[in-house]
Design a protein around this motif. Structure first.
Motif, PDB file in Angstrom:
ATOM      1  N   MET A 174       0.735  -1.085  -0.205  1.00 32.94           N
ATOM      2  CA  MET A 174       0.050  -0.010  -0.017  1.00 32.94           C
ATOM      3  C   MET A 174       0.795   1.211  -0.011  1.00 32.94           C
ATOM      4  N   THR A 175       0.627   2.078  -0.798  1.00 33.45           N
ATOM      5  CA  THR A 175       1.383   3.499  -1.218  1.00 33.45           C
ATOM      6  C   THR A 175       0.917   4.500  -0.472  1.00 33.45           C
ATOM      7  N   ASP A 176      -0.326   4.669   0.057  1.00 35.00           N
ATOM      8  CA  ASP A 176      -0.789   5.940   0.757  1.00 35.00           C
ATOM      9  C   ASP A 176      -2.316   5.573   1.418  1.00 35.00           C
ATOM     10  N   PRO A 177      -2.581   6.553   2.124  1.00 34.93           N
ATOM     11  CA  PRO A 177      -3.748   6.386   3.157  1.00 34.93           C
ATOM     12  C   PRO A 177      -4.803   5.972   2.297  1.00 34.93           C
ATOM     13  N   GLN A 178      -4.981   6.832   1.088  1.00 36.25           N
ATOM     14  CA  GLN A 178      -6.128   6.199   0.070  1.00 36.25           C
ATOM     15  C   GLN A 178      -6.503   4.973  -0.365  1.00 36.25           C
ATOM     16  N   GLU A 179      -5.165   4.426  -0.572  1.00 40.23           N
ATOM     17  CA  GLU A 179      -5.065   2.950  -0.899  1.00 40.23           C
ATOM     18  C   GLU A 179      -5.578   2.019   0.373  1.00 40.23           C
ATOM     19  N   ILE A 180      -5.193   2.621   1.501  1.00 36.44           N
ATOM     20  CA  ILE A 180      -5.623   1.745   2.465  1.00 36.44           C
ATOM     21  C   ILE A 180      -6.950   1.832   2.679  1.00 36.44           C
ATOM     22  N   LYS A 181      -7.701   3.153   2.559  1.00 37.70           N
ATOM     23  CA  LYS A 181      -9.216   3.570   2.484  1.00 37.70           C
ATOM     24  C   LYS A 181      -9.738   2.386   1.543  1.00 37.70           C
ATOM     25  N   LYS A 182      -9.268   2.505   0.462  1.00 38.80           N
ATOM     26  CA  LYS A 182      -9.716   1.645  -0.632  1.00 38.80           C
ATOM     27  C   LYS A 182      -9.896   0.028   0.002  1.00 38.80           C
ATOM     28  N   LEU A 183      -8.932  -0.482   0.479  1.00 33.72           N
ATOM     29  CA  LEU A 183      -8.757  -1.852   0.861  1.00 33.72           C
ATOM     30  C   LEU A 183     -10.018  -2.140   2.041  1.00 33.72           C
ATOM     31  N   ALA A 184     -10.072  -0.818   3.035  1.00 30.10           N
ATOM     32  CA  ALA A 184     -11.101  -1.067   3.981  1.00 30.10           C
ATOM     33  C   ALA A 184     -12.417  -1.248   3.447  1.00 30.10           C
ATOM     34  N   TYR A 185     -12.771  -0.477   2.368  1.00 29.26           N
ATOM     35  CA  TYR A 185     -14.117  -0.407   1.708  1.00 29.26           C
ATOM     36  C   TYR A 185     -14.162  -1.763   0.882  1.00 29.26           C
ATOM     37  N   ARG A 186     -13.307  -2.144   0.456  1.00 30.30           N
ATOM     38  CA  ARG A 186     -13.066  -3.439  -0.643  1.00 30.30           C
ATOM     39  C   ARG A 186     -13.517  -4.728   0.533  1.00 30.30           C
ATOM     40  N   ARG A 187     -13.220  -4.553   1.735  1.00 29.76           N
ATOM     41  CA  ARG A 187     -13.175  -5.664   2.854  1.00 29.76           C
ATOM     42  C   ARG A 187     -14.645  -5.817   3.261  1.00 29.76           C
ATOM     43  N   LEU A 188     -15.221  -4.698   3.206  1.00 25.43           N
ATOM     44  CA  LEU A 188     -16.582  -4.532   3.522  1.00 25.43           C
ATOM     45  C   LEU A 188     -17.391  -4.924   2.570  1.00 25.43           C
ATOM     46  N   GLU A 189     -17.239  -4.612   1.159  1.00 33.07           N
ATOM     47  CA  GLU A 189     -17.691  -5.358  -0.087  1.00 33.07           C
ATOM     48  C   GLU A 189     -17.728  -6.803   0.085  1.00 33.07           C
ATOM     49  N   GLU A 190     -16.753  -7.331   0.420  1.00 37.10           N
ATOM     50  CA  GLU A 190     -16.343  -8.878   0.391  1.00 37.10           C
ATOM     51  C   GLU A 190     -17.413  -9.471   1.565  1.00 37.10           C
ATOM     52  N   ALA A 191     -17.445  -8.811   2.808  1.00 41.64           N
ATOM     53  CA  ALA A 191     -18.175  -9.217   3.853  1.00 41.64           C
ATOM     54  C   ALA A 191     -19.625  -9.135   3.519  1.00 41.64           C
ATOM     55  N   GLU A 192     -20.022  -8.035   2.927  1.00 43.65           N
ATOM     56  CA  GLU A 192     -21.564  -8.245   2.062  1.00 43.65           C
ATOM     57  C   GLU A 192     -21.780  -9.417   1.232  1.00 43.65           C
ATOM     58  N   ILE A 193     -20.715  -9.761   0.373  1.00 49.69           N
ATOM     59  CA  ILE A 193     -21.063 -10.598  -0.564  1.00 49.69           C
ATOM     60  C   ILE A 193     -21.161 -12.034   0.271  1.00 49.69           C
ATOM     61  N   LEU A 194     -20.228 -11.974   1.070  1.00 47.17           N
ATOM     62  CA  LEU A 194     -20.269 -13.378   2.195  1.00 47.17           C
ATOM     63  C   LEU A 194     -21.596 -13.462   2.771  1.00 47.17           C
ATOM     64  N   TYR A 195     -22.088 -12.288   3.388  1.00 51.33           N
ATOM     65  CA  TYR A 195     -23.299 -12.340   4.114  1.00 51.33           C
ATOM     66  C   TYR A 195     -24.525 -12.863   3.279  1.00 51.33           C
ATOM     67  N   LYS A 196     -24.398 -12.059   2.174  1.00 56.45           N
ATOM     68  CA  LYS A 196     -25.743 -12.438   1.114  1.00 56.45           C
ATOM     69  C   LYS A 196     -25.571 -13.877   0.776  1.00 56.45           C
ATOM     70  N   ASN A 197     -24.357 -14.594   0.901  1.00 59.82           N
ATOM     71  CA  ASN A 197     -24.449 -15.998   0.257  1.00 59.82           C
ATOM     72  C   ASN A 197     -24.301 -16.831   1.701  1.00 59.82           C
ATOM     73  N   GLY A 198     -24.968 -16.497   2.908  1.00 62.36           N
ATOM     74  CA  GLY A 198     -25.159 -17.297   4.085  1.00 62.36           C
ATOM     75  C   GLY A 198     -23.737 -17.522   4.822  1.00 62.36           C
ATOM     76  N   MET A 199     -22.811 -16.965   4.279  1.00 61.02           N
ATOM     77  CA  MET A 199     -21.456 -17.444   5.159  1.00 61.02           C
ATOM     78  C   MET A 199     -21.185 -16.124   6.296  1.00 61.02           C
ATOM     79  N   TRP A 200     -22.023 -16.177   7.416  1.00 58.84           N
ATOM     80  CA  TRP A 200     -21.891 -15.214   8.234  1.00 58.84           C
ATOM     81  C   TRP A 200     -20.823 -15.117   9.193  1.00 58.84           C
ATOM     82  N   ASP A 201     -20.010 -16.300   9.227  1.00 60.80           N
ATOM     83  CA  ASP A 201     -18.837 -16.121  10.091  1.00 60.80           C
ATOM     84  C   ASP A 201     -17.471 -15.527   9.333  1.00 60.80           C
ATOM     85  N   GLY A 202     -17.407 -15.693   8.308  1.00 57.99           N
ATOM     86  CA  GLY A 202     -16.527 -15.088   7.256  1.00 57.99           C
ATOM     87  C   GLY A 202     -16.919 -13.554   6.966  1.00 57.99           C
TER      88      GLY A 202
END
Length: 152
Positions: free
Chosen positions: A1-29
């Motif tokens: 990661m080269t700057d705080p903006q890239e770290i923020k992008k990663l934060a929002y990506r992890r949340l998107e991934e969490a939403e995908i897992l949630y919608k597919n019944g994978m609540w623990d992940g």
């Protein structure tokens, strides 16, 4: 990661991934990854506050020339959200705001008291779908915790 903006992008990506897992019944992940989104947004805030754009890039000569950077990196490699909240400079404001902000009060209980990196070791089915949904909702959107952290 080269700057705080890239770290923020990663934060929002992890949340998107969490939403995908949630919608597919994978609540623990989903619960596990959602918590990481808060960790990353706090780390981005810390980088902004410290003025160190390449805090996590240990190969960057500019960042490595900063005296004491190794100790700072070691300290900030924590997953402890309370510790990161303190280092971000937001702990006092968070405590003050959660008295009047219902969403922050909920986040304190569900996120700051309920999540840690050891969630990955919980048995399958440990996290309830309603709790994961609450956590994702608390983190996302214009009134979500990620946005609150960015704005403060």
């Amino acid at each position: 990661m080269t700057d705080p903006q890239e770290i923020k992008k990663l934060a929002y990506r992890r949340l998107e991934e969490a939403e995908i897992l949630y919608k597919n019944g994978m609540w623990d992940g989903a619960f596990y990854l959602a918590g990481y989104s808060a960790e990353w947004i706090l780390k981005a805030k810390i980088c902004d506050r410290l003025g160190i754009p390449n805090l996590f890039d240990e190969t960057n000569p500019d960042a490595n020339s900063i005296k004491g950077i190794g100790e700072i990196r070691k300290t900030l490699k924590t997953h402890n959200l309370f510790t990161l909240l303190i280092f971000s400079g937001l702990k006092i404001k968070f405590d003050s705001d959660k008295a009047t902000n219902k969403e922050l009060a909920k986040a304190n209980t569900l996120l700051f008291n309920g999540w840690d990196e050891n969630a990955r070791y919980k048995p399958c089915g440990h996290f309830l779908d309603k709790d994961v949904e609450k956590l994702i909702n608390l983190l996302s959107g214009d009134n979500g915790i990620l946005t609150w952290i960015e704005k403060n």
